[in-house]
Design a protein around this motif. Structure first.
Motif, mmCIF file in Angstrom:
data_model
loop_
_atom_site.group_PDB
_atom_site.id
_atom_site.type_symbol
_atom_site.label_atom_id
_atom_site.label_comp_id
_atom_site.label_asym_id
_atom_site.label_seq_id
_atom_site.Cartn_x
_atom_site.Cartn_y
_atom_site.Cartn_z
ATOM 1 N N ARG A 6 0.948 -1.205 -0.101
ATOM 2 C CA ARG A 6 -0.151 -0.108 0.111
ATOM 3 C C ARG A 6 0.921 1.127 -0.138
ATOM 4 O O ARG A 6 0.587 2.153 -0.590
ATOM 5 C CB ARG A 6 -1.116 0.000 1.436
ATOM 6 C CG ARG A 6 -2.305 -0.099 0.860
ATOM 7 C CD ARG A 6 -3.150 0.202 2.218
ATOM 8 N NE ARG A 6 -2.985 -1.159 2.914
ATOM 9 C CZ ARG A 6 -3.955 -1.936 2.855
ATOM 10 N NH1 ARG A 6 -4.982 -1.915 2.225
ATOM 11 N NH2 ARG A 6 -3.796 -3.049 3.901
ATOM 12 N N PHE A 10 1.004 4.273 -2.865
ATOM 13 C CA PHE A 10 0.792 5.710 -2.338
ATOM 14 C C PHE A 10 2.075 6.629 -2.926
ATOM 15 O O PHE A 10 1.735 7.451 -3.404
ATOM 16 C CB PHE A 10 1.021 5.523 -0.877
ATOM 17 C CG PHE A 10 0.551 6.870 -0.436
ATOM 18 C CD1 PHE A 10 -0.282 7.767 -0.348
ATOM 19 C CD2 PHE A 10 1.931 7.681 0.056
ATOM 20 C CE1 PHE A 10 -0.317 8.999 0.105
ATOM 21 C CE2 PHE A 10 1.852 8.758 0.788
ATOM 22 C CZ PHE A 10 0.832 9.554 0.817
ATOM 23 N N GLU A 13 1.820 6.912 -6.856
ATOM 24 C CA GLU A 13 0.806 7.686 -7.153
ATOM 25 C C GLU A 13 1.101 9.222 -6.893
ATOM 26 O O GLU A 13 0.680 10.035 -7.701
ATOM 27 C CB GLU A 13 -0.396 7.361 -6.291
ATOM 28 C CG GLU A 13 -1.735 7.948 -6.660
ATOM 29 C CD GLU A 13 -2.172 7.918 -8.093
ATOM 30 O OE1 GLU A 13 -2.887 8.733 -8.378
ATOM 31 O OE2 GLU A 13 -2.042 7.046 -8.701
ATOM 32 N N LYS A 14 1.546 9.570 -5.620
ATOM 33 C CA LYS A 14 1.868 10.829 -5.290
ATOM 34 C C LYS A 14 3.014 11.317 -6.237
ATOM 35 O O LYS A 14 3.128 12.487 -6.540
ATOM 36 C CB LYS A 14 2.359 10.847 -3.754
ATOM 37 C CG LYS A 14 1.376 10.813 -2.922
ATOM 38 C CD LYS A 14 0.555 11.912 -2.962
ATOM 39 C CE LYS A 14 -0.687 11.745 -1.821
ATOM 40 N NZ LYS A 14 -1.964 12.858 -2.220
ATOM 41 N N ASP A 51 3.625 13.257 2.438
ATOM 42 C CA ASP A 51 3.783 13.380 1.017
ATOM 43 C C ASP A 51 4.999 13.896 0.292
ATOM 44 O O ASP A 51 5.587 13.551 -0.479
ATOM 45 C CB ASP A 51 2.556 13.893 0.351
ATOM 46 C CG ASP A 51 1.240 13.261 0.974
ATOM 47 O OD1 ASP A 51 1.357 12.514 1.764
ATOM 48 O OD2 ASP A 51 0.056 13.687 0.396
#
Length: 74
Positions: A6, A10, A13-14, A51
């Motif tokens: 996961r 993540f 994607e970021k 992030d």
């Protein structure tokens, strides 16, 4: 799905969104420079950061790998 999987999704994607890349472009960069292995190796620490830090850290990791890989553009 395992937490580390996961986390890597993540990060991908970021990174993709931050750099306006298509998914396959971001994944290709991650594969080319060993980002997934890096994320695996340092998951214990990296998953605690936000992030912006993660994207900046991945940028730095890729930049360092580009310098150390002959024939790559920096």
């Amino acid at each position: 799905m395992p937490e580390i999987t996961r986390f890597k999704a993540f990060c991908l994607e970021k990174y993709k969104c931050t750099h306006n890349l298509k998914g396959n472009e971001a994944l290709s960069l991650f594969n080319q420079y060993g980002v997934m292995s890096y994320l695996d190796s340092f998951y214990d620490v990296l998953h605690t950061y936000g992030d912006n830090y993660l994207v900046a850290d991945i940028d730095e990791f890729i930049a360092e790998r580009r310098i150390s890989m002959p024939g790559e553009k920096a």
